[in-house]
Design an enzyme around this catalytic site. Structure first.
Site, short mmCIF file in Angstrom:
data_model
loop_
_atom_site.label_atom_id
_atom_site.label_comp_id
_atom_site.label_asym_id
_atom_site.label_seq_id
_atom_site.Cartn_x
_atom_site.Cartn_y
_atom_site.Cartn_z
N GLU A 13 1.11 -1.08 -0.24
CA GLU A 13 0.22 0.40 0.16
C GLU A 13 0.61 1.48 -0.04
O GLU A 13 0.41 2.36 -0.61
CB GLU A 13 -1.18 0.13 1.28
CG GLU A 13 -2.16 -1.53 0.80
CD GLU A 13 -3.09 -1.05 2.34
OE1 GLU A 13 -3.97 -1.79 1.78
OE2 GLU A 13 -2.11 -1.39 3.51
N MET A 173 -8.88 -3.27 8.36
CA MET A 173 -8.63 -3.61 9.44
C MET A 173 -8.16 -2.25 10.62
O MET A 173 -7.17 -2.66 10.62
CB MET A 173 -8.12 -4.64 9.66
CG MET A 173 -8.51 -6.19 8.65
SD MET A 173 -7.72 -7.57 8.26
CE MET A 173 -7.38 -7.80 10.36
N GLU A 174 -7.66 -1.12 10.03
CA GLU A 174 -6.96 -0.02 10.22
C GLU A 174 -7.59 1.73 10.41
O GLU A 174 -7.25 1.92 11.76
CB GLU A 174 -5.65 0.35 9.63
CG GLU A 174 -5.39 -1.06 9.48
CD GLU A 174 -5.13 -2.11 8.17
OE1 GLU A 174 -5.83 -1.41 7.39
OE2 GLU A 174 -5.32 -3.42 8.73
N ASP A 197 -12.54 -6.40 -3.35
CA ASP A 197 -12.59 -8.00 -2.59
C ASP A 197 -13.74 -7.33 -2.34
O ASP A 197 -13.89 -6.33 -2.39
CB ASP A 197 -12.23 -9.15 -1.71
CG ASP A 197 -11.61 -7.51 -0.41
OD1 ASP A 197 -10.65 -8.11 -0.05
OD2 ASP A 197 -12.86 -8.07 0.61
#
Ligand code: ADE
Length: 230
Positions: A13, A173-174, A197
């Site tokens: 990323e 997730m962050e 996804d």
């Protein structure tokens, strides 16, 4: 004076961000690397945290408290909940929540702990800047709710629960942990994600296939923001 933090969760990323710079100062701190660069006259510190809320909180707090960053941009990928979001599409968070925070046993709503809030709002000026960039570049950009948790969601039922409980458009997730840190330390922040996804049965395969291309999309958009940020 603006000192900008740009973070991701995974190497993939931030790698396309770092690729834009040649003069990079690397500092090691707390089991992580921080990359200091200059873009025009803006000082920027770039880092990837590693996956999940704890690592992301540590990195966000370090960028702010140790490196003195006073604005933060997050770039990365997310799983789509809103069916209008397709692979590669961009979403900017209006507000974020923690879908795995659960003390409902004590009568509290999902995502809430005393002293906190279920949702944390991102900075409106940065959101508007992202919208201006999207308009100018003729790129579709959804603004919506992002739900964060320490789990890779690859399950239609869990995804739908997160969607209906928090009215969320995407999950990752962050983001919400970065939001908590920035909010507490009064640092304006933006969470940008490109879809990798759909958080369903095929999410693992889709993520592996599209991580790089979607991370690149998000990073390219961040570079366009950099050209205009004040
Ligand atoms: N980031 C990208 N896709 C994700 C998923 N399905 N679950 C959690 N985080 C993600």
């Amino acid at each position: 004076m603006l000192k900008l933090a740009i973070m991701g969760a995974m190497e993939e990323e931030i790698e396309p961000l770092l690729a834009n710079f040649s003069d990079i100062k690397v500092t090691e701190f707390a089991n992580n690397k921080y990359y200091e660069v200059k873009f025009n006259d803006i000082e920027i510190v770039i880092a990837y945290s590693k996956i999940g809320k704890v690592f992301a909180s540590l990195t966000a707090a370090t960028l702010i408290e140790k490196f003195g960053c006073n604005k933060l941009l997050f770039s990365g990928v997310a799983g789509a909940i809103n069916p209008s979001l397709k692979i590669g599409d961009l979403i900017v968070a209006t507000k974020l929540c923690q879908h795995d925070l659960d003390i409902t046993a004590f009568g509290h709503p999902f995502g809430y702990v005393p002293g906190g809030n279920v949702f944390i709002e991102a900075d409106n000026t940065l959101i508007q800047l992202a919208k201006d960039v999207a308009l100018e570049q003729n790129i579709d950009l959804l603004d919506g709710i992002i739900a964060t948790g320490d789990q890779f969601v690859a399950n239609e039922e869990r995804k739908n629960w997160i969607g209906s409980t928090f009215n969320a458009d995407a999950l990752e997730m962050e983001g919400a942990s970065v939001a908590v840190v920035c909010n507490a330390l009064n640092v304006p922040f933006l969470i940008l994600r490109s879809i990798s996804d759909s958080a369903d049965m095929d999410a693992g395969f889709s993520f592996d296939e599209f991580l790089k291309s979607s991370a690149n999309r998000s990073a390219s958009f961040i570079i366009e923001i950099l050209k205009r940020i004040k």
